[in-house]
Design a protein around this motif. Structure first.
Motif, short mmCIF file in Angstrom:
data_model
loop_
_atom_site.label_atom_id
_atom_site.label_comp_id
_atom_site.label_asym_id
_atom_site.label_seq_id
_atom_site.Cartn_x
_atom_site.Cartn_y
_atom_site.Cartn_z
N SER A 1 1.04 -1.23 0.03
CA SER A 1 -0.04 -0.08 0.03
C SER A 1 0.82 1.22 0.16
O SER A 1 0.52 2.20 -0.84
CB SER A 1 -1.12 -0.03 1.24
OG SER A 1 -1.89 -1.16 1.13
N CYS B 1 2.61 1.95 -3.32
CA CYS B 1 1.48 2.33 -4.47
C CYS B 1 1.31 3.93 -4.07
O CYS B 1 0.94 4.71 -5.10
CB CYS B 1 0.18 1.51 -4.27
SG CYS B 1 0.23 0.00 -4.88
N ILE C 1 -6.26 3.16 -2.18
CA ILE C 1 -5.26 2.33 -2.33
C ILE C 1 -5.15 1.43 -0.98
O ILE C 1 -5.31 0.39 -0.92
CB ILE C 1 -3.83 2.79 -2.52
CG1 ILE C 1 -3.88 3.57 -3.96
CG2 ILE C 1 -2.53 2.08 -2.12
CD1 ILE C 1 -2.76 4.45 -4.06
N ARG D 1 -6.15 -2.37 -0.58
CA ARG D 1 -4.85 -3.53 -0.37
C ARG D 1 -4.52 -3.64 1.18
O ARG D 1 -4.02 -4.71 1.67
CB ARG D 1 -3.65 -2.92 -0.77
CG ARG D 1 -3.44 -2.48 -2.49
CD ARG D 1 -2.18 -2.12 -2.79
NE ARG D 1 -1.16 -3.05 -2.28
CZ ARG D 1 -0.66 -3.95 -3.07
NH1 ARG D 1 -1.30 -4.52 -4.29
NH2 ARG D 1 0.10 -5.07 -2.72
#
Length: 315
Positions: free
Chosen positions: A246, A249, A294, A298
């Motif tokens: 996470s 990202c 995100i 995740r």
């Protein structure tokens, strides 16, 4: 509306924000995706804050830093979007000189704070993976609070000269800003003085902050990857790397749009002005929308807590 072509004043009472130059006729249509982005950013980040506050198991450093990131994203998007939408919907283009400098300061300082939070999150992952036995003693609640305070002070102090320098220049040209918000370099370019010091200071801060922060993040993840590859099984490696997924990202969502915007602004001299303005908005507005998505997609703990009302409804 004081949009005269050549006015002799030291400090204008107002600036005129044009919105997206060349696309004025499409402002209402352009406002739709921006309105959706803002709504998702507000709802997503408030949901993250609510979940972290109400779930005791999330009261750990990783989620404290995520709360800081959510608050920063809320401030950034709110500093830009309401005024932008008022330009698009109501043609409300005037902005007071002091309000313009305040908006500039908030955007720049919270951008620096957000970059620092990403570094703190990388440090948290580094300690958790490379030295897990010391994680709870290293990143205590007082230490997390001190890190947060240091990041706020760094952003506030580094950016403080920007509005003071901008206020000190004499403005004797047009008071029209071809942008949706008071971007620093766009504002000071309206001054009829040598603004080299403002430009050099701005570049120095940008290179210092981005250079240091990206270097620290890169060093942290180099050590993290080395520790992961030393793990004995593939399942252990995937599970450990998943705890960083996470954050990685979020880093990409924050830095890649910003890098693309800076490159087009610095080297894309043949790129249309409206493209520059759109990119300058997207690199500030995409992360506040994407970060909650995100972490919601995740992170299992946040995802389960987020879907809990719906699963209860159907069981």
């Amino acid at each position: 509306m004081s949009d005269s072509n050549s006015t002799d004043f030291t400090n204008p009472s107002t600036f005129i924000l044009l919105g997206i130059p060349g696309l004025e006729a499409a402002h209402v249509w352009i406002s739709i995706p921006f309105c959706v982005i803002y709504a998702k950013a507000i709802l997503g980040n408030f949901a993250i804050l609510f979940i972290i506050k109400t779930e005791p198991s999330l009261h750990v450093p990783m989620y404290y830093f995520l709360s800081m990131l959510a608050i920063t994203d809320l401030v950034l998007s709110t500093a830009i979007l309401p005024k932008m939408l008022s330009i698009f919907w109501f043609n409300s283009r005037e902005i007071n000189f002091s309000a313009c400098l305040t908006q500039m300061y908030i955007i720049l300082s919270f951008s620096v704070i957000e970059s620092g939070i990403l570094v703190a999150m990388a440090f948290d992952r580094y300690v958790a993976i490379c030295d897990p036995l010391r994680h709870s003693t290293t990143l205590t609640n007082p230490m997390v609070a001190k890190i947060g305070l240091a990041l706020v002070l760094r952003g506030a102090i580094l950016i403080l000269p920007y509005p003071f320098l901008a206020r000190s220049w004499p403005y004797c040209r047009m008071n029209i800003i071809p942008h949706t918000y008071c971007e620093h370099i766009t504002v000071v370019k309206l001054a009829c003085a040598d603004i080299s010091f403002s430009s050099y200071y701005g570049l120095s801060v940008a290179f210092l902050v981005i250079g240091m922060d990206v270097s620290f993040i890169a060093m942290s993840y180099t050590q993290i990857l080395r520790a992961i590859f030393r793990l004995p099984t593939k399942d252990a490696r995937l599970k450990t790397f998943g705890t960083c997924g996470s954050h990685l990202c979020v880093i990409l969502a924050s830095y890649i749009p910003a890098l693309f915007s800076f490159l087009t602004h610095g080297f894309g001299h043949n790129v249309a002005l409206h493209f520059h303005v759109l990119m300058a908005n997207m690199y500030l507005l995409l992360p506040p929308m994407l970060n909650p998505i995100i972490y919601g997609a995740r992170n299992q703990q946040i995802r389960v807590r987020l879907l809990q009302p719906f699963t209860h409804k159907w069981t």
